[in-house]
Design a protein around this motif. Structure first.
Motif, PDB file in Angstrom:
ATOM      1  N   HIS A 116     -45.479  28.250 -61.041  1.00 13.31           N
ATOM      2  CA  HIS A 116     -44.496  27.252 -60.600  1.00 13.31           C
ATOM      3  C   HIS A 116     -44.728  25.885 -61.271  1.00 13.31           C
ATOM      4  CE1 HIS A 116     -41.854  25.364 -57.557  1.00 13.31           C
ATOM      5  NE2 HIS A 116     -42.741  24.391 -57.517  1.00 13.31           N
ATOM      6  N   HIS A 120     -42.304  23.415 -63.634  1.00 14.38           N
ATOM      7  CA  HIS A 120     -42.058  21.968 -63.525  1.00 14.38           C
ATOM      8  C   HIS A 120     -42.355  21.258 -64.849  1.00 14.38           C
ATOM      9  CE1 HIS A 120     -40.881  21.236 -59.430  1.00 14.38           C
ATOM     10  NE2 HIS A 120     -41.938  21.840 -58.904  1.00 14.38           N
ATOM     11  N   ASP A 305     -37.531  21.688 -56.664  1.00 14.14           N
ATOM     12  CA  ASP A 305     -37.672  23.119 -56.954  1.00 14.14           C
ATOM     13  C   ASP A 305     -36.343  23.777 -57.335  1.00 14.14           C
ATOM     14  OD1 ASP A 305     -40.302  22.851 -56.548  1.00 14.14           O
ATOM     15  OD2 ASP A 305     -40.354  23.799 -54.582  1.00 14.14           O
TER      16      ASP A 305
HETATM   17 ZN    ZN Z   1     -42.217  22.427 -56.977  1.00 15.11          ZN
END
Ligand code: ZN
Ligand code: KG4
Length: 339
Positions: A116, A120, A305
């Protein structure tokens, strides 16, 4: 397969956003959709992991079907399913990983676990044709505060990190203290607009020490003590919000400036949920002009997100010949350096 035919389905379920995206070599990002569970968690003042997992189960498959339909992409045209395998909430991650591997098996295509944080880090490249490796990234989210040298896909040097609370976590905790709704970051930033500049001055943690690490839990305690002592003052909440945001932004940019000096990097990137903060963005722009570096900031929907960044990371890794894996992989504490 010719590179131009690559089509990636991205899935993100690490916390309280269910997100799906399609990225193709030919068109770039075709579409991305985010469903936020915020309303469900708001009454509890934070994310309830079990509720998050259950809602991902309800939403993910219909969202995938809808995205494919909207993008007029059939499963047989897909090359890869990229899914977030960590870091994040284990139950929430398992929903995405299980569905990704099941669909990959049914459709006879590979699936790839994506970190994750890597998503980003690479998100600013979705929009910025001029941004190329290497670059220096300040990654500020709800779970992490990192300074990273991004050399290439999969080659990340961690220069500094928070030793306790992440910047977003500090925003959320101070917002909660002030009685603001979850998620606190955006609410606190809004309230700060009504604060009187300079009414309070809070510490800039660890700026007086060498190195590139951060610490935000002491600042949070300082704010709590100040609030408890001054609660009856007029406009106290907004004044505190102003001073807190000012201190966090100053601290982040102070360390970033130090990292620029240390690395000699000319390409600076911010990413993660807190990079949506308008004060941080404005001050970073000023800093960039002052020290003559180029700065790249993701559009706001790519700061928080999303699955566009996961599909994109999968696409870049596929180009780099990363092997895929048929296991249902989740790594709730997956460090960036080992991805
Ligand atoms: Zn995040
Ligand atoms: O990247 P993200 O969506 O999720 C994680 O990976 O953690 O970041 C969420 C964090 C939350 O702590 C939220 O309060 C913060 O980003 N955030 C903000 C703003 N928008 C989101 N913090 C300050 N100002 C904002 N405008």
């Amino acid at each position: 397969m010719h590179n131009l035919n690559i089509k990636v389905l991205g899935i993100e379920t690490s916390c309280d956003e269910t997100a799906v995206a399609i990225y193709t070599a030919e068109q770039g990002l075709v579409l991305h959709e985010v469903y936020s569970q915020i309303e469900q968690h708001q009454v509890y003042g934070g994310v309830v992991p079990e509720l998050a997992s259950r809602d991902h189960i309800r939403k993910l498959l219909p969202m995938i079907a809808q995205c494919l339909k909207k993008a007029t992409v059939t499963p047989s045209e897909l090359t890869l399913i990229a899914y977030t395998a960590g870091p994040g909430l284990i139950g929430a991650l398992l929903v995405g990983a299980t569905l990704a591997q099941s669909l990959a098996f049914a459709w006879n295509i590979p699936a790839m676990p994506i970190n994750h944080l890597e998503g980003h880090l690479l998100a600013p490249m979705l929009d910025e044709a001029n941004l190329t490796f290497p670059f220096l990234c300040l990654l500020v989210s709800g779970g992490h505060t990192l300074l990273v040298n991004v050399n290439q896909v999969g080659h990340y040097d961690l220069l500094g990190q928070s030793l306790d609370d992440a910047a977003g976590e500090a925003f959320d905790k101070v917002a909660k203290l002030l009685g603001l709704p979850y998620p606190g970051g955006p609410a606190l930033a809004k309230l700060a607009e009504h604060g009187q500049p300079g009414r309070f001055s809070f510490p800039r943690p660890m700026l007086d020490r060498p190195g590139l690490d951060f610490s935000f839990s002491g600042l949070k305690t300082h704010v709590r003590n100040c609030y408890q002592q001054m609660q009856t003052q007029p406009n106290i909440k907004a004044n505190i919000a102003w001073a807190f945001q000012d201190a966090v932004v100053d601290t982040l940019l102070g360390k970033l400036q130090r990292a620029i000096k240390q690395t000699g990097s000319r390409n600076i990137v911010i990413a993660g949920g807190v990079s949506a903060n308008l004060l941080l963005r404005a001050r970073l722009q000023q800093l960039a002009e002052q020290v003559k570096v180029s700065v790249f900031m993701p559009r706001l929907e790519f700061c928080t997100d999303n699955a566009a960044m996961i599909a994109y990371a999968g696409y870049l890794r596929l180009l780099n010949h990363q092997t895929t894996d048929t296991r249902i992989l989740v790594k709730p504490n997956w460090p960036l350096q080992t991805c």
